[in-house]
Design a protein around this motif. Structure first.
Motif, PDB file in Angstrom:
ATOM      1  N   HIS A 138       0.781  -1.249   0.000  1.00 33.91           N
ATOM      2  CA  HIS A 138       0.000   0.000   0.000  1.00 33.91           C
ATOM      3  C   HIS A 138       0.813   1.301   0.000  1.00 33.91           C
ATOM      4  O   HIS A 138       0.249   2.365  -0.237  1.00 33.91           O
ATOM      5  N   VAL A 173      -2.130   0.124   9.983  1.00 35.89           N
ATOM      6  CA  VAL A 173      -1.983   1.286  10.872  1.00 35.89           C
ATOM      7  C   VAL A 173      -1.272   2.461  10.192  1.00 35.89           C
ATOM      8  O   VAL A 173      -1.329   3.588  10.677  1.00 35.89           O
ATOM      9  N   HIS A 174      -0.605   2.173   9.068  1.00 33.18           N
ATOM     10  CA  HIS A 174       0.075   3.243   8.328  1.00 33.18           C
ATOM     11  C   HIS A 174      -0.814   3.730   7.188  1.00 33.18           C
ATOM     12  O   HIS A 174      -1.708   3.004   6.744  1.00 33.18           O
ATOM     13  N   GLY A 208       0.925  -4.871   6.377  1.00 31.57           N
ATOM     14  CA  GLY A 208       1.956  -4.939   7.414  1.00 31.57           C
ATOM     15  C   GLY A 208       1.548  -5.747   8.638  1.00 31.57           C
ATOM     16  O   GLY A 208       0.500  -6.404   8.667  1.00 31.57           O
TER      17      GLY A 208
END
Ligand code: 3YP
Ligand code: ZN
Length: 369
Positions: free
Chosen positions: A138, A177-178, A306
């Motif tokens: 992503h 989370v990123h 991730g």
């Protein structure tokens, strides 16, 4: 319920080498493995097998993406560069994306695995599918790799659904989370792919993923960022999904929903500071399945991104895939009591403030004409 699992041993052979965490090793600290390594993902697959869940899944053998499929979202020059480096000693795809010999072929298999999963769901061979691929995708931009990502797997799966499989509208929900910067950029001016990213505010990439980045031109309104404050737990995530993600999907009415499924919002993750648990991911999955059932015949494909706690990501992965398959193996997450009972799991006012702002973005959203 029938759920597909995309897996290939070659995903585990993508070699990110030694590092001092994510940096090239120097004499600053004893060299260690790069944090994005095979351990966590192999251990998800292992737990899926040992728990007995694997017996309920349909194995999907990934097909490698063709170069033409990759060129839908990447430049020829970039693809040639990766191919060339991969045929020699490897190198860095751009920023913080080291790889060894052969990773070009593995990256084609990762992007292709996500496309294969989409085909399996659209052809009705399975109801939904989880593509447990590596390397992740992503952060990858048109012309460079970033943040461990070589090709934009999830975005390429959406492009495949649009350009090869004839879908009009696809949505991508990125719970890594990123920030899903690569995914955002791929469809920033395209109203046919709704992109939603829920991430830790200003973690990685730096200064990326603002709530005010909403898409451009014809794509204006079709990108939604929900930058949650560091420390957000299950309460904040569930609220974001109930109050923003689900209503946005209902308004947009995609024919297929993709999840960019990073497991790095967990309380155990070393690359972020959120507090999700396996049961939190179970809840998010349930919300996504219910929306998918309501608007697109249950067509949901999760593409792995991730997740860096080799001890904890297996429980999160198992919970998600159990929910997708509608099977409870009975294997318990032994850390759930501890992590779920920590202070801060409930929705906090400063988190709710962000969610309230993001919810306003849904008011103007409709399926494009
Ligand atoms: C890339 C460098 C520092 C943080 C890291 C994030 C990688 C990731 O999991 N992205 O989703
Ligand atoms: Zn991540």
């Amino acid at each position: 319920m029938s759920t597909g699992l995309v897996w290939h041993e070659l995903y585990m052979w993508h070699d990110t080498g030694t590092a001092a965490w994510v940096m090239p090793p120097g004499l600053t600290v004893e060299p260690f493995k790069h944090v994005e390594n095979a351990d966590g993902k192999r251990r998800i697959r292992n737990l899926v097998e040992v728990s007995g869940l694997l017996d309920h899944l349909v194995q999907i053998v990934p097909k490698a993406a063709t170069e033409d499929a990759i060129l839908r979202l990447h430049t020829r020059d970039y693809v040639e560069r990766i191919k060339q480096m991969s045929s020699e000693r490897g190198g860095d795809a751009g920023e913080l994306t080291p790889f060894g010999p052969g990773s070009y072929e593995i990256a084609l298999l990762a992007a292709g695995g996500c496309m294969t999963a989409v085909e399996a769901v659209l052809e009705g061979r399975v109801d939904n599918a989880y593509a447990l691929v590596r390397p992740p995708g992503h952060h990858a931009e048109r012309d460079m790799g970033r943040g461990f990502c070589i090709f934009a797997n999830t975005a390429l799966a959406a492009a495949h659904a649009r350009q090869a499989l004839g879908l009009e509208r696809v949505a991508i929900v990125d719970w890594d989370v990123h920030h899903g910067n690569g995914t955002e950029h791929a469809f920033y001016e395209d109203p046919s792919v709704l992109t939603i990213s829920i991430h830790q505010d200003n973690n990685f990439p730096p200064q990326s993923g603002a709530l005010t980045d909403r898409g451009k031109g014809a794509g204006e309104g079709y990108n939604i960022n929900i930058p949650l404050p560091a420390g957000s737990g299950v309460g904040a995530y569930v609220a974001a999904f109930e109050r923003v993600v689900a209503p946005a999907l209902r308004a947009f009415r995609p024919e297929l929903i993709l999840v960019a499924s990073g497991l790095d919002a967990s309380a155990m993750d070393p690359l972020a500071s959120m507090m999700m648990t396996s049961d939190g991911y179970r809840k998010l999955t349930r919300i996504m399945l219910a929306v998918a059932d309501e608007i697109c015949g249950g067509r949901l494909v999760a593409c792995h991104e991730g997740g860096y706690s080799p001890a904890y990501v297996p429980y999160c992965g198992l919970a998600i895939i159990e929910e997708m398959a509608g099977v409870r193996t009975g294997l318990e997450d032994p850390l759930l009591g501890l992590l779920g009972g920590m202070g801060g799991q409930d929705l906090q006012p400063h988190q709710e403030a962000v969610i309230r702002e993001a919810a306003k973005l849904v008011d103007t959203l409709a399926a494009p004409a």
